[in-house]
Motif scaffolding. Structure first.
Motif, PDB file in Angstrom:
ATOM      1  N   TYR A 160       0.841  -1.204   0.000  1.00  0.00           N
ATOM      2  CA  TYR A 160       0.000   0.000   0.000  1.00  0.00           C
ATOM      3  C   TYR A 160       0.882   1.263   0.000  1.00  0.00           C
ATOM      4  O   TYR A 160       0.694   2.180  -0.813  1.00  0.00           O
ATOM      5  N   ILE A 161       1.884   1.260   0.855  1.00  0.00           N
ATOM      6  CA  ILE A 161       2.802   2.410   0.922  1.00  0.00           C
ATOM      7  C   ILE A 161       3.551   2.579  -0.398  1.00  0.00           C
ATOM      8  O   ILE A 161       3.656   3.678  -0.956  1.00  0.00           O
ATOM      9  N   MET A 162       4.064   1.461  -0.941  1.00  0.00           N
ATOM     10  CA  MET A 162       4.876   1.561  -2.152  1.00  0.00           C
ATOM     11  C   MET A 162       4.027   1.994  -3.349  1.00  0.00           C
ATOM     12  O   MET A 162       4.498   2.752  -4.210  1.00  0.00           O
ATOM     13  N   GLY A 163       2.765   1.527  -3.378  1.00  0.00           N
ATOM     14  CA  GLY A 163       1.868   1.974  -4.447  1.00  0.00           C
ATOM     15  C   GLY A 163       1.663   3.476  -4.371  1.00  0.00           C
ATOM     16  O   GLY A 163       1.684   4.179  -5.395  1.00  0.00           O
ATOM     17  N   ALA A 164       1.476   3.966  -3.158  1.00  0.00           N
ATOM     18  CA  ALA A 164       1.279   5.395  -2.970  1.00  0.00           C
ATOM     19  C   ALA A 164       2.515   6.182  -3.400  1.00  0.00           C
ATOM     20  O   ALA A 164       2.417   7.203  -4.087  1.00  0.00           O
ATOM     21  N   ILE A 165       3.699   5.687  -3.027  1.00  0.00           N
ATOM     22  CA  ILE A 165       4.928   6.414  -3.364  1.00  0.00           C
ATOM     23  C   ILE A 165       5.155   6.423  -4.878  1.00  0.00           C
ATOM     24  O   ILE A 165       5.426   7.469  -5.486  1.00  0.00           O
ATOM     25  N   PHE A 166       5.020   5.249  -5.523  1.00  0.00           N
ATOM     26  CA  PHE A 166       5.220   5.174  -6.977  1.00  0.00           C
ATOM     27  C   PHE A 166       4.236   6.101  -7.700  1.00  0.00           C
ATOM     28  O   PHE A 166       4.629   6.880  -8.581  1.00  0.00           O
ATOM     29  N   GLY A 167       2.949   5.982  -7.318  1.00  0.00           N
ATOM     30  CA  GLY A 167       1.923   6.778  -7.997  1.00  0.00           C
ATOM     31  C   GLY A 167       2.138   8.258  -7.780  1.00  0.00           C
ATOM     32  O   GLY A 167       2.093   9.065  -8.729  1.00  0.00           O
ATOM     33  N   ALA A 168       2.394   8.626  -6.529  1.00  0.00           N
ATOM     34  CA  ALA A 168       2.600  10.038  -6.210  1.00  0.00           C
ATOM     35  C   ALA A 168       3.823  10.581  -6.922  1.00  0.00           C
ATOM     36  O   ALA A 168       3.823  11.716  -7.426  1.00  0.00           O
ATOM     37  N   ALA A 169       4.869   9.755  -6.991  1.00  0.00           N
ATOM     38  CA  ALA A 169       6.112  10.208  -7.624  1.00  0.00           C
ATOM     39  C   ALA A 169       5.867  10.559  -9.083  1.00  0.00           C
ATOM     40  O   ALA A 169       6.390  11.575  -9.586  1.00  0.00           O
ATOM     41  N   VAL A 170       5.045   9.741  -9.780  1.00  0.00           N
ATOM     42  CA  VAL A 170       4.743  10.023 -11.183  1.00  0.00           C
ATOM     43  C   VAL A 170       4.028  11.369 -11.294  1.00  0.00           C
ATOM     44  O   VAL A 170       4.379  12.221 -12.123  1.00  0.00           O
ATOM     45  N   GLY A 171       3.023  11.583 -10.435  1.00  0.00           N
ATOM     46  CA  GLY A 171       2.268  12.833 -10.472  1.00  0.00           C
ATOM     47  C   GLY A 171       3.158  14.025 -10.163  1.00  0.00           C
ATOM     48  O   GLY A 171       3.132  15.039 -10.871  1.00  0.00           O
ATOM     49  N   LEU A 172       3.970  13.886  -9.119  1.00  0.00           N
ATOM     50  CA  LEU A 172       4.801  15.010  -8.694  1.00  0.00           C
ATOM     51  C   LEU A 172       5.905  15.315  -9.699  1.00  0.00           C
ATOM     52  O   LEU A 172       6.353  16.455  -9.823  1.00  0.00           O
ATOM     53  N   ALA A 173       6.325  14.291 -10.452  1.00  0.00           N
ATOM     54  CA  ALA A 173       7.405  14.478 -11.413  1.00  0.00           C
ATOM     55  C   ALA A 173       6.984  15.425 -12.534  1.00  0.00           C
ATOM     56  O   ALA A 173       7.812  16.137 -13.090  1.00  0.00           O
ATOM     57  N   VAL A 174       5.678  15.395 -12.873  1.00  0.00           N
ATOM     58  CA  VAL A 174       5.236  16.219 -14.004  1.00  0.00           C
ATOM     59  C   VAL A 174       4.543  17.498 -13.528  1.00  0.00           C
ATOM     60  O   VAL A 174       3.990  18.255 -14.333  1.00  0.00           O
ATOM     61  N   PHE A 175       4.518  17.749 -12.189  1.00  0.00           N
ATOM     62  CA  PHE A 175       3.893  18.955 -11.646  1.00  0.00           C
ATOM     63  C   PHE A 175       4.505  20.178 -12.302  1.00  0.00           C
ATOM     64  O   PHE A 175       5.729  20.218 -12.474  1.00  0.00           O
ATOM     65  N   PRO A 176       3.772  21.164 -12.747  1.00  0.00           N
ATOM     66  CA  PRO A 176       2.324  21.313 -12.655  1.00  0.00           C
ATOM     67  C   PRO A 176       1.607  21.102 -13.980  1.00  0.00           C
ATOM     68  O   PRO A 176       0.651  21.812 -14.260  1.00  0.00           O
ATOM     69  N   THR A 177       2.075  20.170 -14.819  1.00  0.00           N
ATOM     70  CA  THR A 177       1.433  19.921 -16.107  1.00  0.00           C
ATOM     71  C   THR A 177      -0.027  19.534 -15.921  1.00  0.00           C
ATOM     72  O   THR A 177      -0.356  18.797 -15.004  1.00  0.00           O
ATOM     73  N   GLU A 178      -0.868  20.020 -16.789  1.00  0.00           N
ATOM     74  CA  GLU A 178      -2.271  19.598 -16.760  1.00  0.00           C
ATOM     75  C   GLU A 178      -2.543  18.728 -17.970  1.00  0.00           C
ATOM     76  O   GLU A 178      -2.390  19.172 -19.106  1.00  0.00           O
ATOM     77  N   ASN A 179      -2.889  17.486 -17.744  1.00  0.00           N
ATOM     78  CA  ASN A 179      -3.203  16.572 -18.838  1.00  0.00           C
ATOM     79  C   ASN A 179      -4.131  15.500 -18.289  1.00  0.00           C
ATOM     80  O   ASN A 179      -3.934  15.020 -17.183  1.00  0.00           O
ATOM     81  N   ARG A 180      -5.140  15.127 -19.069  1.00  0.00           N
ATOM     82  CA  ARG A 180      -6.114  14.163 -18.569  1.00  0.00           C
ATOM     83  C   ARG A 180      -5.510  12.770 -18.377  1.00  0.00           C
ATOM     84  O   ARG A 180      -6.071  11.922 -17.717  1.00  0.00           O
ATOM     85  N   LEU A 181      -4.374  12.530 -19.010  1.00  0.00           N
ATOM     86  CA  LEU A 181      -3.763  11.205 -18.901  1.00  0.00           C
ATOM     87  C   LEU A 181      -2.945  11.023 -17.626  1.00  0.00           C
ATOM     88  O   LEU A 181      -2.564   9.912 -17.281  1.00  0.00           O
ATOM     89  N   ILE A 182      -2.657  12.136 -16.929  1.00  0.00           N
ATOM     90  CA  ILE A 182      -1.763  12.041 -15.770  1.00  0.00           C
ATOM     91  C   ILE A 182      -2.324  11.105 -14.705  1.00  0.00           C
ATOM     92  O   ILE A 182      -1.643  10.199 -14.219  1.00  0.00           O
TER      93      ILE A 182
END
Lengths: 360, 525
Positions: free
Chosen positions: A96-118
């Motif tokens: 659960y923790i690792m899923g959160a970290i991986f997922g969050a890392a992807v989102g934070l890596a492209v911050f602040p891009t706006e795209n529906r695919l993110i």
């Protein structure tokens, strides 16, 4: 003298009566415990089971019910598949923790891009994070015959350490003036998991949980793979005779339960929790084990068990704040639920016979 | 009562025992004289085991009484029965493989003497009775016959007045049986009474002085076995006239199954590895593979079913290599198998008959579509098995564990045969099955061979193999002898193929043969 006698066929009555009887017995035994602690047992039990649903603040608490039940159900359904097959993934908290970290890392890596695919990509990353973390005990088991219970459990603590590093170091909010914790996803719409219908508590994680319950139900009832999972758990030699590869099943069940735990973490961090923080995990991964068994390892049962467990969480919090109960008493109360469930469960396959002393 | 004189050791008078739903024993009476060998004869489920468990104090009777030398005898526990001089050798051994002989014997005693003294006594007693046994050897390294010796010695050390033996010869070669009989006759000669439980008629005719025949929990006859033919005994036991399976002469067809140089390590620590096993079976032919338990039968079964995989060309099916394929792929190619253990291996105990029909029928009967189970088709397949193979069950939703052994075995064998396989391999197809069901199963295997399948029957029951098989081969310590035609095969020849007196000194064989012969001569005069 009491004697247990194996039933020729499992009792259908007890299969369904067990959870109800277990909840009733928990209320009685818990009531005694609350009375010993000097509280009015009826008041406490009412606070836990009634107030969150129909009390003064029910409009808010009912929403909280789904917020808490969502991840529990999502994780528990995944775990139940493995448990059915005799594969014991105890480390869902870490996945659960690792899923959160991986997922969050992807989102934070492209911050602040706006795209529906993110957000969809973040979901995939969350699934992957949980899956890869579950693959460690799975591969170690199939290659070196290690015990998946120990390895998956130990990896929870490794994951917690990585979480601490993430929130203080590599995922820390650069604009957070040095405080630990990542950026808050509520202020980053492309990567956030908002409440879909105001006041209900329904977010994408809850929707996914319902979908997973249906899918798992169909898998177990209709698909050959579901049959193989049940067979492997009930009669491992018969499963090999049927043609199931035990190693393949380990990889599959660990993978599915890990991925579902991971995506539960992703939905939590982008929604209700809002950000990666040192203590963002609150033990859903462990509580889900209780939920899985409370739901008789049956997807539909788990749906109800998850709601019930969420209720005791919220009601327990109410009881702790309003009536001054120690939180340990609430945890003991939840433990009793599992205890009585497993005890009453014996009735499904055995009947009690009262025999006179001396005779057999 | 035949032959029991005034010197009665144990008398059983009007014993009844009811379990929920079954009358295990009803008004059973018989008596054993001192120094006599008495047989309890009956099919599986006739109530023999319950009866001896009552004598041994494991079960208490609901009604009736027992007397030992005229005194009331009502043991509340095996300890009390042992104190009264009753000892029992069980059909299934309760030995620890990782402990040595002396340690195992000590574990079964109420107050064991010091180890060194015990070892000396084991050596003395075992040699005195023609069953030499090294107290220091690990039980895991012993053959089945030697393990049985450990159980027997354990009993003899307690100097019993009555020795109960439950199906003792099922794990022995004919030569080992002769050694055992020598010992039992010696014991009887010294005044020990023996209660001998079996359904093997020839053995009872050669060994026992008297017999009590049980059917459905009741005594149906008492006789002197030597005065009856085996057929008469069998008909008393079953209560019906028996039909021997019918077989038609046929010309061997094309080669179906070829096993070449098959080596396989055993998956279990004390199992037997297969060493260079080779044989061929043609269409319409039945190959019988005999052997004493634990000589590689289980491993051969696993290697043929696909649960153990090897070189592709070690198992050839219809000319195509399948040695590296799993069970499902082999079924698809036409090879089906029926393992020995019904509950837990051939069938899942807690699943319904419909689910158990799916267990092996999924592929050949087309019970799935794109991975989704067609439960209606699976249920009608289960019904077809129940109908065709006369399986007695309330319905397809019954759990497999609720069926009797014979009915479940008919279901399991029926499930494989109805898949119309090219090759069918079965292990112990009639183990623990009543005589009528056993005859039915053997006939079904013969019919399947006549319909164009190659059949391999692995069994420890030599009579069964002689009855159904065209050719016979024996497994001995993981090696398979060359198959020979069963026609004209003598029991002595079979015994030698099975490895003779397994790991036991040949001097003893001669020794006991002499005893056997002198005893036989004695009985004749």
């Amino acid at each position: 003298m009491l004697a247990l006698e194996k039933r020729p066929n499992p009792s259908r009555f007890w299969l369904y009566a067990t959870p109800v009887v277990a909840v009733a017995l928990t209320m009685v035994a818990g009531g005694v415990m609350f009375a010993i602690l000097g509280k009015n047992p009826f008041e406490v039990v009412r606070t836990i089971f009634w107030v969150p649903l129909f009390g003064e603040f029910a409009w808010y608490l009912r929403g909280q019910l789904l917020v808490k039940a969502g991840p529990l159900i999502l994780i528990a359904v995944g775990l139940s598949l493995g448990f059915r097959a005799g594969i014991w993934n105890i480390g869902a908290e870490g996945q659960y923790i690792m899923g959160a970290i991986f997922g969050a890392a992807v989102g934070l890596a492209v911050f602040p891009t706006e795209n529906r695919l993110i957000f969809p990509v973040m979901i995939l990353a969350g699934l992957f994070g949980g899956w890869i973390w579950a693959m460690i005990p799975a591969i170690l088991k199939t290659r070196f015959n290690t015990n998946e219970i120990l390895v998956s459990l130990m990896l929870v603590y490794v994951a917690q350490t990585i979480l601490a590093m993430a929130s203080t170091n590599f995922l820390r909010n650069p604009e957070g003036s040095g405080f630990p914790g990542s950026r808050n996803f509520s202020s980053y719409p492309a990567a956030s998991n908002p409440e879909l219908i105001a006041g209900t508590g329904i977010h994408w994680g809850v929707v996914t949980a319902v979908f997973v319950v249906v899918a798992a139900h169909v898998l177990l009832q209709r698909h050959l793979l579901g049959f193989q999972i049940k067979l492997a758990g009930q009669a491992p030699r018969a499963a090999r005779f049927h043609g199931v590869s035990p190693n393949r099943l380990v990889v599959l069940c660990m993978g599915v339960s890990g991925a579902l735990a991971g995506v539960a973490g992703l939905f939590e961090v982008t929604g209700p929790a809002g950000q990666i923080s040192i203590d963002f995990n609150v033990g859903y991964g462990f509580t889900a084990i209780i939920v899985a068994f409370l739901g008789r390892l049956n997807p539909v049962g788990i749906l109800f068990a998850g709601l019930l467990m969420a209720l005791t969480y919220i009601g327990g919090e109410m009881a702790a704040t309003n009536l001054g109960l120690p939180s340990a008493a609430i945890q003991a109360f939840q433990g009793m639920l599992l205890f009585f469930l497993l005890a009453v469960d014996v009735m499904t396959n055995y009947r009690i016979r009262f025999a006179a002393m001396g005779a057999r | 009562m035949s032959g029991e004189g005034s010197d009665v050791l144990l008398s059983v008078e009007g014993i009844s025992k009811t379990y929920p739903g079954v009358k295990a024993n009803e008004d059973v009476s018989f008596a054993i004289g001192a120094g006599r060998v008495h047989a309890l004869l009956g099919e599986n489920g006739a109530g023999k085991s319950t009866l001896v468990k009552m004598i041994y104090g494991l079960v208490r009777p609901d009604a009736g009484r027992m007397r030992m030398r005229g005194q009331d005898f009502a043991p509340q526990a095996p300890r009390e029965a042992r104190a009264a001089g009753v000892a029992m050798v069980f059909q299934h051994f309760s030995l620890f493989e990782a402990l040595n002989v002396a340690e195992n014997v000590a574990l079964g005693m109420d107050d064991p003497p010091p180890m060194r003294e015990l070892a000396a006594r084991i050596r003395a007693v075992s040699e005195g009775y023609g069953l030499p046994l090294d107290p220091g050897r690990l039980v895991g390294d012993l053959s089945a016959g030697e393990r049985q010796r450990v159980e027997i010695i354990r009993c003899l050390l307690q100097d019993p007045k009555l020795l109960i033996m439950d199906e003792p010869t099922s794990v022995l070669t004919p030569q080992e049986v002769q050694i055992l009989f020598g010992t039992l006759r010696q014991l009887a000669g010294e005044g020990t009474s023996i209660l001998y439980i079996s359904h093997k008629l020839e053995e009872i005719r050669s060994l026992c002085d008297g017999a009590t025949i049980l059917r459905r929990g009741r005594v149906v006859a008492s006789c002197t076995p030597r005065e009856k033919t085996a057929r008469e005994l069998a008909e008393m036991m079953v209560g019906a006239t028996l039909n021997a399976p019918a077989r038609k002469a046929k010309a061997p067809g094309p080669l179906r199954l070829a096993v070449r140089g098959l080596d396989a390590a055993s998956p279990s620590a004390f199992g037997t590895a297969l060493k260079d096993v080779s044989f061929e079976v043609r269409q319409g032919e039945i190959l019988g593979i005999g052997g004493v338990a634990g000589n590689g039968q289980d491993e051969l079964m696993l290697a043929l079913s696909g649960e153990l995989r090897g070189r592709p060309d070690s198992v050839m099916l219809n000319g195509a290599p399948v040695g590296d394929l799993g069970p499902d792929a082999r079924r698809r190619a036409g090879l089906v198998t029926g393992p020995e253990e019904r509950l837990g291996h051939a069938a899942c105990p807690d699943m319904s008959l419909t689910e158990n029909a799916l267990l092996t029928g999924a592929t050949r009967k087309g019970l799935t579509r794109r991975g989704f189970v067609d439960w209606r088709a699976a249920e009608s397949f289960a019904q077809e098995i129940i109908r065709t193979f006369d399986v007695r069950t309330p319905g397809t939703r019954t759990a497999a564990r609720a069926l009797s052994g014979g009915n479940l075995q008919k279901f399991v064998i029926g499930r494989e045969i109805l898949q119309a396989p090219d090759v069918i391999v079965v292990n112990q197809p009639t183990w623990g099955v009543d005589a009528a069901a056993a005859a039915f199963i053997r006939q079904a295997l013969l019919d399947r061979a006549a319909a164009g399948a190659a059949v391999v029957v692995i069994s420890q029951d030599i009579d069964e193999l002689l009855e159904v098989a065209d050719r016979f081969a024996a497994l001995n310590e993981g090696r398979l002898t060359a198959p020979v035609p069963t026609e004209g095969l003598t029991l002595d020849r079979i015994g030698m193929m099975l490895g003779g007196a397994h790991g036991m000194h040949s001097a003893d064989v001669h020794h006991t043969h002499e005893i056997v012969q002198s005893e036989a001569g004695h009985a004749g005069t």
